[in-house]
Design an enzyme around this catalytic site. Structure first.
Site, mmCIF file in Angstrom:
data_model
loop_
_atom_site.group_PDB
_atom_site.id
_atom_site.type_symbol
_atom_site.label_atom_id
_atom_site.label_comp_id
_atom_site.label_asym_id
_atom_site.label_seq_id
_atom_site.Cartn_x
_atom_site.Cartn_y
_atom_site.Cartn_z
ATOM 1 N N GLU D 68 0.799 -1.218 0.000
ATOM 2 C CA GLU D 68 0.000 0.000 0.000
ATOM 3 C C GLU D 68 0.834 1.272 0.000
ATOM 4 O OE1 GLU D 68 -0.544 -2.678 1.827
ATOM 5 O OE2 GLU D 68 -2.450 -3.395 1.018
ATOM 6 N N HIS D 137 -11.230 -5.585 8.379
ATOM 7 C CA HIS D 137 -11.882 -5.224 7.124
ATOM 8 C C HIS D 137 -13.037 -4.249 7.347
ATOM 9 C CE1 HIS D 137 -9.623 -8.675 5.730
ATOM 10 N NE2 HIS D 137 -9.980 -8.438 4.491
HETATM 11 C C1 LIG Z 1 -2.077 -4.969 4.214
HETATM 12 C C2 LIG Z 1 -3.073 -5.769 3.473
HETATM 13 N N1 LIG Z 1 -3.381 -5.442 2.207
HETATM 14 C C3 LIG Z 1 -4.312 -6.134 1.515
HETATM 15 C C4 LIG Z 1 -4.948 -7.200 2.089
HETATM 16 C C5 LIG Z 1 -6.028 -7.956 1.304
HETATM 17 N N2 LIG Z 1 -5.538 -9.273 0.919
HETATM 18 C C6 LIG Z 1 -5.807 -10.343 1.672
HETATM 19 S S1 LIG Z 1 -5.036 -11.723 1.100
HETATM 20 C C7 LIG Z 1 -4.343 -10.890 -0.199
HETATM 21 C C8 LIG Z 1 -3.444 -11.625 -1.147
HETATM 22 C C9 LIG Z 1 -2.321 -12.322 -0.436
HETATM 23 O O1 LIG Z 1 -1.529 -13.069 -1.317
HETATM 24 P P1 LIG Z 1 -0.305 -13.910 -0.797
HETATM 25 O O2 LIG Z 1 0.550 -13.088 0.088
HETATM 26 O O3 LIG Z 1 0.358 -14.516 -1.984
HETATM 27 O O4 LIG Z 1 -0.928 -15.040 0.131
HETATM 28 P P2 LIG Z 1 -1.968 -16.178 -0.272
HETATM 29 O O5 LIG Z 1 -3.319 -15.591 -0.154
HETATM 30 O O6 LIG Z 1 -1.622 -16.619 -1.630
HETATM 31 O O7 LIG Z 1 -1.764 -17.249 0.746
HETATM 32 C C10 LIG Z 1 -4.738 -9.560 -0.175
HETATM 33 C C11 LIG Z 1 -4.353 -8.557 -1.177
HETATM 34 C C12 LIG Z 1 -4.589 -7.514 3.423
HETATM 35 N N3 LIG Z 1 -5.175 -8.526 4.070
HETATM 36 N N4 LIG Z 1 -3.660 -6.800 4.073
#
Ligand SMILES: Cc1ncc(C[n+]2csc(CCOP(=O)(O)OP(=O)(O)O)c2C)c(N)n1
Ligand SMILES: Cc1ncc(C[n+]2csc(CCOP(=O)(O)OP(=O)(O)O)c2C)c(N)n1
Ligand SMILES: [Mg+2]
Ligand SMILES: [Mg+2]
Lengths: 334, 343, 343, 334
Positions: D68, D137
């Site tokens: 972000e 959230h």
């Molecule tokens: C700081 C923050 N930004 C955005 C999100 C929303 N979000 C939740 S999971 C995700 C994707 C995460 O991807 P990854 O790190 O590859 O983990 P995976 O879900 O594949 O296990 C996002 C963008 C969040 N939870 N926290």
């Protein structure tokens, strides 16, 4: 554990008082650790931790890499693992990179683990203006911290209070922000008791008694209000000065008591006016002491602009005795 | 960078295995237990008996392998996807069910399990894991910390700061990156330009290892090595487990909006459980009857946990303002009394 | 990693030089001009005619070399220490003096100089530099961006995020890290465990180069290469310039609190200006008389700038609330009228 | 450019209205670019940018890495270079990692470069609770954003307003936060004019006229206040509802006008009470309309705790019509 007020005192400035508190805390509790940027070898840019690394070693007083989110995150982890971290953020305006750790976890951890883990951590940071620091070195982010659930926010205004409140903060089982007015670091010396003592968190403190109007303030604004009160006194107007000292949890009773006595409230802070902590104080008064008010609640604060990086004019941004007196006049002549 | 691998896609050993027979059996059991939980709670979720859930199908080996390398006194600092790691580390299934029901009763780990509640804000766990590890070191213990993050999570500043701090302090941490190909809809190659996440370790001056994340033998053995290194005081390790998120991102996600079915199909063939079972059968350590018995046992355990969870008291409104401070403050007290109907 | 170097400590060429004679002369002049400014404003500072100032003595080559690789339409996104880069890029000395007097008149770059005001919060410039570069690319121009950060600044999350974004978007940026050995009182080896900052480039999948930061020929030539790569659309480069902060951190700092004199003494011998002068003399391109003439010219330029700066009007209190929004809002208006004495 | 109110309308929900605004902005101004996590290929987790990448291409509508601070920093840079970035932060609770860029630069850039550079950027983020989202959230960080000098903060409460205000925000020469109540995304459909139109930033909007008391609210709390007002109306109590819509710059005149008319103020917001934006509203009223007040200013807000991650009880945290009515009773029976 309030100090025995008979104990001997010496004149110390705020930095010395803070240094002494850190020293005593390290001595008393082996779980206390001190860290931050330039905190160890150099003893801090303001020398708050001067002499402590040689005395307690590099394990207990250490420098970190230059990364505030890392510093706060590190401290949260250390606290959860049972230590008592005391972190320094070099200037309060550099808390911003750590705000995710602060808003997402620092105060939420107890809540989200239903008490299994807590974060007894203290985050110290110099704040506020008045000494011609470079850009962003004069910020006052206390209002932002007051929107963080689960943390406490303390802003002392004298060496004696700073020492005792810092020791209370370090003993506290919850995370505490401890903001120190740069302007006051070395400008005043005052008598400070020797030895270990704590002061109550969550209590306002009447710095000066008066009946004409109440000035609510904290940190660097206390001396500004004192100057204003002295001028007013010469005109026979006795102002009451209430040092909030603990912003969160706010001692609403203490605030109301003074308003009920004087019927007039002026709130003074150097952060930007809109959204500043003074709004919270005003809102509580307007909700709970309306009938006692004989005049509008007036705020004297930084203007709605960034703290000016143009230091020649900074004292037109930061409230001074003149502006406080104008507000006093307004509430008195209403 | 070479990828550490012990099993081929059918589960046949590619070289000498570093695990004992009991370990192989224990590992398979842990994988099956995780898969069983995942499959069953997804059903609960569809029945409206669970909240939002992030499934981990296909990633069991990457999680279980790390959890198995920990001692009871070590720490687990997960992201939201590490239910498999958590249960293997000792988190009771009842807690986990309650947790994913968003019931406060499930949000507290038992006192003897050093696991912090699943982390929602991405990568924020990383500097904290470093802090726990550094504290253990300062306290003179040899406990270590395992923390998890996704491929997407490596982009956050906290990933960087946490790894750098750990490197500088020689903090005993295992940083497990599950590169499962996706961060919601963003594929790994749009998340970063570098091919191998483990290469990032070089920028911190710490060891980086790439492992086949669907090969439990490989994950467990690299995690063991990293754990020993950490315990010895030699600092952190970054492990990249190459795996794949077969399922949707969470129970609220619809992957057809951003990817085709083909990719998943390829990875279904590399299923960590089938591979491990292939190995055990090859070694004549396992048969259909045992597998059936295990299924029944796991279903029994699961049902018992659901039953226990179902009996948990409803969350009370006033719990909202409990556990904000050690001692309830005046502002919380007002709310507490109101919520108890006493105000 | 090998360190790119063209000159030995005395300035004698170690191999064929990639710069023309006019370039060598222009480079030396830029170094001298920067040094002159640094020395002279420090005197102003001591006289109370300047605010807090971060000196750059010893780092002139690392800054000037990058600025010389830019075109006028490119962008300079500095930290606070890049006064030498700024003046070489075209920032008028008067602005710079006013700027370090904390006078608003100095805080605005002239309209034809794409330089953002010196950045105080460490590393925040990095993602912004990437954003400018990405915008130039989307706009279809071939302008590039050079941004600067210190060894300490590499620890911040923004460094990581900015580099990763630039890598993913092939953004035309030069990331210049001046590794000057110190972040205030923290030596580089306590800032990070890795020996070479340029190794971090590998974690982003972009080229990383180590250069002798006190060798202008080396810095300029690697910066030229990085600039060409960026302009071609081949993305960012991370350059680590090995140099040393001879002077205090800022005019408020007392280095004796954290380091001895010996280290500086070693680096004084590697002074970038003496080395460049050594080269020019070796090539018979420069003599004492020319040097004296240059000094006089620089002093003249400096004095004229100070005079101009001295004539700038005092900052007005109401300027505090100007330029907060494009159109002054009601809350600013109240303040503005008050500060003008009109309220 | 206010829409011709004769123009045709269709019923759209908030997400559709926002999507339409983004589409029109991209069409109208080639300088507009859209980006964020999952914004491109997937069209956003709430589908606010659905269909826009296929229509405008990957250069104008793109996914970013998961960071972000990087997203906001990228946008600041792009804006300074002359583009009109519109960034999505996936949930307002994930603005926190970007708060350094926001507090240090987003709103300061015009000031610190004395107008040479400005940041005409829009940051959209879904905020608030009521739909059983996972932890963090459901956060409402608008008060924190109100302490950022130089930015604007808009929170729309209906599809028609959302569309017009978003188009105004994108046209605005300064940085604008545009917070969208998740609760309202799909729960209501309402008539929205076709085509391009803008609505004024910095104006409160009287949603319902009344004389008994003023309810000040915004975003997701507007429908809560409407429910309360309907119940009260049945008892013959006519409440006035003032939707603040723009929090910064706040239309103080609009707020005061309503207070002067009703003499009673209830301020409703779902963020944590202490330090919330409602405090600022209360403070302004207490400073400028004291004499018109016939009752204390009452705030109805989230309790001083994190938004509960235990969704079964979230509606005890988030203000509802019942709590609003209790506050109304309090000010009416004072
Ligand atoms: C700081 C923050 N930004 C955005 C999100 C929303 N979000 C939740 S999971 C995700 C994707 C995460 O991807 P990854 O790190 O590859 O983990 P995976 O879900 O594949 O296990 C996002 C963008 C969040 N939870 N926290
Ligand atoms: C976010 C932030 N944290 C802390 C500081 C205080 N600070 C100013 S300069 C500095 C050290 C920077 O070191 P380095 O990045 O190596 O740059 P150098 O000063 O050596 O040029 C620190 C800690 C700051 N300006 N910003
Ligand atoms: Mg992933
Ligand atoms: Mg440095």
């Amino acid at each position: 554990m309030i100090a025995d007020r008979e104990s001997k005192t010496r004149a110390l400035n705020n930095v010395q008082a803070i240094n002494e508190a850190l020293d005593l805390a390290l001595e008393r509790d082996p779980k206390v650790v001190l860290f931050g940027e330039d905190v160890g070898r150099m003893g801090g840019v303001f020398r708050a931790s001067d002499g402590l690394q040689p005395k307690y070693g590099e394990k207990r007083v250490f420098d970190t890499p230059l990364a505030e989110s890392g510093i706060v995150g590190l401290g949260i982890g250390m606290a959860m693992a049972g230590l008592r971290p005391v972190a320094e953020i070099q200037f309060a305006g550099f808390l911003y990179p750590a705000l995710d750790q602060i808003l997402s976890h620092l105060g939420r951890m107890r809540h989200r683990t239903r008490g299994r883990f807590s974060v007894p951590m203290v985050i110290r940071a110099p704040y506020g203006g008045g000494v011609k620091t470079p850009e962003q070195h004069a910020d006052s982010p206390e209002a932002i911290l007051s929107q963080v659930a689960g943390v406490k926010v303390i802003i002392p205004s004298s060496p004696e209070r700073a020492k005792g409140l810092l020791l209370s903060a370090i003993e506290d089982p919850d995370p505490v922000f401890f903001l120190e007015a740069i302007k006051l670091y070395r400008s005043v010396k005052a008598e400070v008791p020797e030895g270990y003592y704590t002061l109550p968190i969550g209590k306002t403190r009447v710095v000066r008694q008066g009946h004409a109007a109440s000035l609510f303030c904290y940190g660097g604004m206390v001396e500004v209000c004192q100057k204003a009160a002295e001028v007013a006194a010469k005109e026979g107007v006795e102002l009451e000065i209430v040092d909030l000292e603990t912003l969160v949890p706010l001692d609403t009773e203490g605030v109301l008591e003074s308003v009920k006595k004087t019927g007039r409230a002026v709130i003074v802070y150097e952060a930007m006016r809109t959204g500043g902590f003074g709004a919270e104080v005003a809102a509580r008064i307007a909700e709970e002491a309306l009938d006692h008010l004989q005049a509008p609640i007036v705020r004297v604060a930084g203007w709605d602009a960034p703290y000016p990086p143009f230091s020649a004019v900074e004292n037109f941004y930061r409230p001074d005795a003149r502006r406080v007196l104008e507000a006093v006049r307004k509430v008195l002549t209403y | 960078m070479d990828t550490v691998q012990y099993l081929d896609d059918a589960g046949l050993p590619l070289r000498d295995l570093p695990l004992s027979t009991p370990e192989l059996l224990m590992g398979y059991r842990a994988l099956r237990r995780a898969r069983h939980f995942d499959e069953r709670v997804i059903i609960l979720q569809r029945q409206g008996r669970l909240g939002v859930f992030p499934p981990f199908r296909g990633q069991e080996a990457a999680q279980v392998g790390v959890a198995l390398a920990l001692r009871k006194s070590d720490w687990l600092v997960p992201s939201y996807r590490e239910t498999a790691a958590a249960m293997t580390f000792g988190m009771p299934l009842t807690n986990l069910i309650l947790n994913w029901r968003a019931d406060p009763a499930g949000w507290r780990a038992p006192d003897d399990i050093n696991m912090i509640q699943f982390y929602i804000p991405i990568a924020t766990q990383i500097p904290q894991a470093t802090g726990i590890a550094h504290a253990e070191r300062l306290k003179g213990s040899d406990n270590i910390v395992a923390t998890f993050v996704g491929d997407g999570g490596t982009s956050e500043g906290d990933f960087h700061e946490g790894l750098n701090f750990a490197a500088v302090f020689d903090a005993p941490v295992i940083f497990m990156v599950q590169n499962n190909g996706w961060a919601i809809s963003v594929p790994t190659h749009k998340q970063m330009k570098v091919q191998r996440i483990a290469l990032k370790a070089q920028g911190y001056g710490i060891p980086g290892v790439v492992v086949d994340g669907n090969d439990l033998v490989a994950v467990w053995s690299v995690a063991k090595e990293a754990a020993e290194r950490a315990r010895r005081g030699d600092g952190p390790t970054l492990i990249e487990a190459i795996t794949y998120r077969i399922a949707p991102h969470t129970s609220s996600d619809d992957p057809s909006r951003y990817r085709g079915e083909e990719e998943s199909a390829v990875w279904e063939k590399r299923d960590p459980i089938l591979r491990m079972r292939g190995l055990l059968e090859h070694l004549k350590l396992w048969d259909e009857a045992q597998d059936k018995e295990l299924s029944e046992e796991l279903e029994g355990e699961f049902l018992a946990a659901v039953e226990e969870a179902d009996q948990a008291p409803e969350p009370k409104p006033w719990e909202i303002v409990e556990q904000v401070y050690a001692k309830m403050g005046a502002d919380q007290k007002v709310a507490w009394e109101y919520l108890r109907g006493e105000a």
